[in-house]
Design a protein around this motif. Structure first.
Motif, PDB file in Angstrom:
ATOM      1  N   ASN A   8      -3.933 -10.207  26.993  1.00  0.00           N
ATOM      2  CA  ASN A   8      -4.704 -11.407  26.725  1.00  0.00           C
ATOM      3  C   ASN A   8      -3.794 -12.605  26.488  1.00  0.00           C
ATOM      4  OD1 ASN A   8      -7.225  -9.990  26.732  1.00  0.00           O
ATOM      5  ND2 ASN A   8      -6.670  -9.159  24.732  1.00  0.00           N
ATOM      6  N   SER A   9      -4.366 -13.810  26.603  1.00  0.00           N
ATOM      7  CA  SER A   9      -3.587 -15.026  26.373  1.00  0.00           C
ATOM      8  C   SER A   9      -3.289 -15.224  24.894  1.00  0.00           C
ATOM      9  CB  SER A   9      -4.324 -16.234  26.931  1.00  0.00           C
ATOM     10  OG  SER A   9      -5.569 -16.378  26.284  1.00  0.00           O
ATOM     11  N   VAL A  10      -4.075 -14.555  24.024  1.00  0.00           N
ATOM     12  CA  VAL A  10      -3.823 -14.589  22.584  1.00  0.00           C
ATOM     13  C   VAL A  10      -3.712 -13.154  22.090  1.00  0.00           C
ATOM     14  CG1 VAL A  10      -4.687 -15.297  20.327  1.00  0.00           C
ATOM     15  CG2 VAL A  10      -5.124 -16.729  22.325  1.00  0.00           C
ATOM     16  N   LEU A  11      -2.643 -12.880  21.359  1.00  0.00           N
ATOM     17  CA  LEU A  11      -2.439 -11.529  20.849  1.00  0.00           C
ATOM     18  C   LEU A  11      -2.229 -11.565  19.346  1.00  0.00           C
ATOM     19  CD1 LEU A  11      -0.004 -10.024  23.525  1.00  0.00           C
ATOM     20  CD2 LEU A  11      -2.429  -9.508  23.225  1.00  0.00           C
ATOM     21  N   VAL A  12      -2.944 -10.689  18.636  1.00  0.00           N
ATOM     22  CA  VAL A  12      -2.735 -10.490  17.213  1.00  0.00           C
ATOM     23  C   VAL A  12      -2.024  -9.153  17.051  1.00  0.00           C
ATOM     24  CG1 VAL A  12      -3.829 -10.254  14.955  1.00  0.00           C
ATOM     25  CG2 VAL A  12      -4.804 -11.808  16.653  1.00  0.00           C
ATOM     26  N   LEU A  13      -0.809  -9.190  16.529  1.00  0.00           N
ATOM     27  CA  LEU A  13       0.018  -7.986  16.441  1.00  0.00           C
ATOM     28  C   LEU A  13       0.008  -7.428  15.027  1.00  0.00           C
ATOM     29  CD1 LEU A  13       3.056  -9.041  18.643  1.00  0.00           C
ATOM     30  CD2 LEU A  13       0.869  -8.063  19.323  1.00  0.00           C
ATOM     31  N   LEU A  14      -0.220  -6.102  14.919  1.00  0.00           N
ATOM     32  CA  LEU A  14      -0.376  -5.434  13.630  1.00  0.00           C
ATOM     33  C   LEU A  14       0.564  -4.235  13.544  1.00  0.00           C
ATOM     34  CD1 LEU A  14      -4.243  -5.282  13.935  1.00  0.00           C
ATOM     35  CD2 LEU A  14      -3.032  -6.879  12.456  1.00  0.00           C
ATOM     36  N   ILE A  23       0.405 -13.908  17.455  1.00  0.00           N
ATOM     37  CA  ILE A  23       0.288 -14.017  16.011  1.00  0.00           C
ATOM     38  C   ILE A  23       0.814 -12.714  15.418  1.00  0.00           C
ATOM     39  CG2 ILE A  23      -1.291 -14.330  14.069  1.00  0.00           C
ATOM     40  CD1 ILE A  23      -3.136 -15.854  15.991  1.00  0.00           C
ATOM     41  N   ASN A  24       1.983 -12.780  14.839  1.00  0.00           N
ATOM     42  CA  ASN A  24       2.674 -11.602  14.321  1.00  0.00           C
ATOM     43  C   ASN A  24       2.271 -11.374  12.873  1.00  0.00           C
ATOM     44  OD1 ASN A  24       4.441  -9.641  13.483  1.00  0.00           O
ATOM     45  ND2 ASN A  24       6.312 -10.737  14.052  1.00  0.00           N
ATOM     46  N   LEU A  25       1.434 -10.358  12.623  1.00  0.00           N
ATOM     47  CA  LEU A  25       0.949 -10.058  11.281  1.00  0.00           C
ATOM     48  C   LEU A  25       1.638  -8.830  10.688  1.00  0.00           C
ATOM     49  CD1 LEU A  25      -2.889 -10.730  11.654  1.00  0.00           C
ATOM     50  CD2 LEU A  25      -1.182 -12.157  10.539  1.00  0.00           C
ATOM     51  N   GLY A  50       8.964  -5.900  12.935  1.00  0.00           N
ATOM     52  CA  GLY A  50       8.314  -7.204  12.799  1.00  0.00           C
ATOM     53  C   GLY A  50       9.247  -8.330  13.198  1.00  0.00           C
ATOM     54  N   TYR A  51      10.514  -8.220  12.817  1.00  0.00           N
ATOM     55  CA  TYR A  51      11.512  -9.229  13.174  1.00  0.00           C
ATOM     56  C   TYR A  51      11.725  -9.255  14.686  1.00  0.00           C
ATOM     57  CZ  TYR A  51      15.999 -11.701  13.252  1.00  0.00           C
ATOM     58  OH  TYR A  51      17.013 -12.593  13.513  1.00  0.00           O
TER      59      TYR A  51
END
Length: 490
Positions: free
Chosen positions: A2-8, A43-45, A55-56
């Motif tokens: 996707n054009s927007v990604l929320v990473l968990l 968006i790195n959560l 995460g880094y």
């Protein structure tokens, strides 16, 4: 993808929130090797941004892949190292008033959670936005003291899974505001080449672009396959959804315009006005020194210091009488006084030294009009004659007897009708500033072009600056963004 990604760290971290196909584990993102150069917001959560953690590396590789990522590695490093920031006096005062109003015990440390630049505490919204502009990270926990100044103690990231039920609800709303694309179907299945945020202030009395000009930018952008949106201070958390930023609000340091410009540049966006141009152009003391060093003609000038004993006769002997006194960062004829005698001199100093410890005094050069040459990327774009307000020595008369501000007339001319010395001097002056969009104000005295000032945020008003080029003016400015973005993607 996707054009927007929320990473968990784990997909289970998302259980309290609405289902979306925009989530991905950090491990899967690291293993995935994208093809092509798709524009994405990441968006790195992660709950762990420490050096050499997944995460880094998620933020590090996102930047290497050409993705916009929040937080970026530079922000992670700032958070890890404890690099601090200081608020300006206005925010110190606002914060202290909130402390007193809410009866925070003296010598206590209290905490403010910031979710994508917004907070739950009413009255601290500007502080939350300021901290987020300097530390763009999804979840921040700020420790503050109860002093009248320098209240910020520490700024740290907080993990998503540590939020309470109430905080989860607020986070979801903040994320929704930050990026509507996650929850809503795009307005059009057709993706534009690039996206442009046009920042403006609807309440500004003398904006650099009128409403018709702003609408022209939007209309022409659509024809050029650019998705352009008008953005206000309330929308500033959405900045990183765009590829480029065009500031159409009067710029100054310690102001939202400069903070947004810095944030855009830090995130590798194309931006007009860029931070360097704002710094160099908004301060007349800097410009005076720079132009004098480069031997570019300017009015005879000298600095006046608050810490000195200043004598009217001594300054008049150097500059002539009358002379002009200016604050370094005034705009639209504000913060300027014409001085003819000792009482007027003392009165002006009392007023202006409240705003700046250093003032600029210049010889008074009366002319019927000032030339304004618009410069874009090192080339002349338009030319205007800005006439003085009727019966006044400035273009803007803020003390009009009619009870409202009056401005002089404006003539827009083809470039070939402008004295070549005026254009050459304007181009030489802006070459010292940068390659952005500038408006150079000059006076012509005995065939000699004299620089009055260089504006990083020049007027582009429908019916005035576009009177000769028409729609072509807007095409040229927008094409600057396109060319710059294309060069970045090569």
């Amino acid at each position: 993808m996707n054009s927007v990604l929320v990473l968990l760290d784990s997909l289970s971290d998302w259980k309290p929130y609405y289902e979306t196909n925009s989530i991905l584990t950090i491990s899967d993102y690291l293993k995935h090797k994208p093809s092509g150069k798709e524009s994405k917001l990441v968006i790195n959560l992660s709950g762990n941004y420490s050096y050499n953690s997944e995460g880094y590396y998620c933020s590090l590789l996102a930047q290497a892949r050409g993705h916009k990522v929040i937080p970026g590695v530079d922000i992670i490093n700032k958070l890890e190292s404890g690099t601090g920031i200081r608020m300006g006096s206005a925010l110190h005062k606002l914060c202290y008033q909130w402390i007193v109003k809410n009866n925070i015990p003296k010598d206590d440390i209290w905490y403010l959670n910031i979710y994508f630049g917004i907070c739950q505490e009413k009255g601290l919204e500007r502080i939350a936005r300021f901290i987020f502009d300097n530390y763009p990270s999804p979840l921040l926990r700020v420790a503050l003291n109860t002093q009248q100044r320098n209240q910020i103690e520490t700024i740290q990231s907080i993990p998503l899974k540590s939020l309470s039920n109430e905080e989860q609800d607020f986070f979801a709303c903040a994320l929704d505001n930050f990026n509507k694309k996650i929850w809503r179907i795009p307005r059009s299945p057709k993706l534009c080449r690039y996206s442009l945020a046009i920042f403006h202030d609807p309440e500004e009395k003398f904006p650099p672009s009128n409403k018709k000009a702003l609408n022209k930018f939007l209309d022409i952008a659509k024809k050029m396959d650019i998705h352009a949106e008008l953005m206000t201070e309330d929308d500033s958390a959405k900045l990183m959804e765009f590829d480029a930023l065009f500031i159409r609000s009067t710029t100054s340091l310690n102001h939202i315009t400069f903070h947004l410009s810095q944030k855009a540049r830090q995130n590798d966006m194309v931006v007009i006005d860029d931070p360097t141009s704002i710094i160099r152009c908004t301060n007349k003391v800097y410009l005076s020194e720079l132009l004098e060093r480069e031997k570019i003609p300017t009015p005879i000038s000298r600095l006046i210091f608050k810490s000195n004993e200043n004598d009217f006769n001594e300054i008049a002997s150097h500059l002539g009488s009358p002379f002009i006194i200016k604050i370094p960062d005034g705009s639209f004829s504000h913060g300027m006084h014409k001085i003819s005698d000792e009482p007027g001199f003392k009165k002006a100093l009392a007023i202006l030294f409240e705003k700046s410890a250093i003032l600029l005094a210049q010889e008074y050069i009366p002319t019927e009009f000032d030339w304004r040459i618009g410069i874009l990327n090192g080339e002349a774009l338009y030319a205007c004659k800005y006439y003085m307000a009727k019966g006044h020595w400035q273009i803007y008369n803020h003390n009009s007897a009619k009870g409202s501000d009056q401005t002089g007339l404006v003539d827009t001319l083809p470039l070939y009708q402008v004295p070549q010395n005026v254009i050459r001097t304007a181009l030489k002056a802006t070459s010292l500033i940068g390659k952005g969009l500038y408006g150079v104000d000059l006076k012509m005295i005995n065939n000699r072009a004299i620089i009055i000032e260089i504006n990083d945020n020049p007027s582009i008003d429908h019916g005035i600056e576009d009177a000769i080029l028409g729609d072509e003016l807007y095409y040229r400015i927008l094409n600057y963004f396109v060319r710059s973005l294309e060069l970045k993607s090569r």
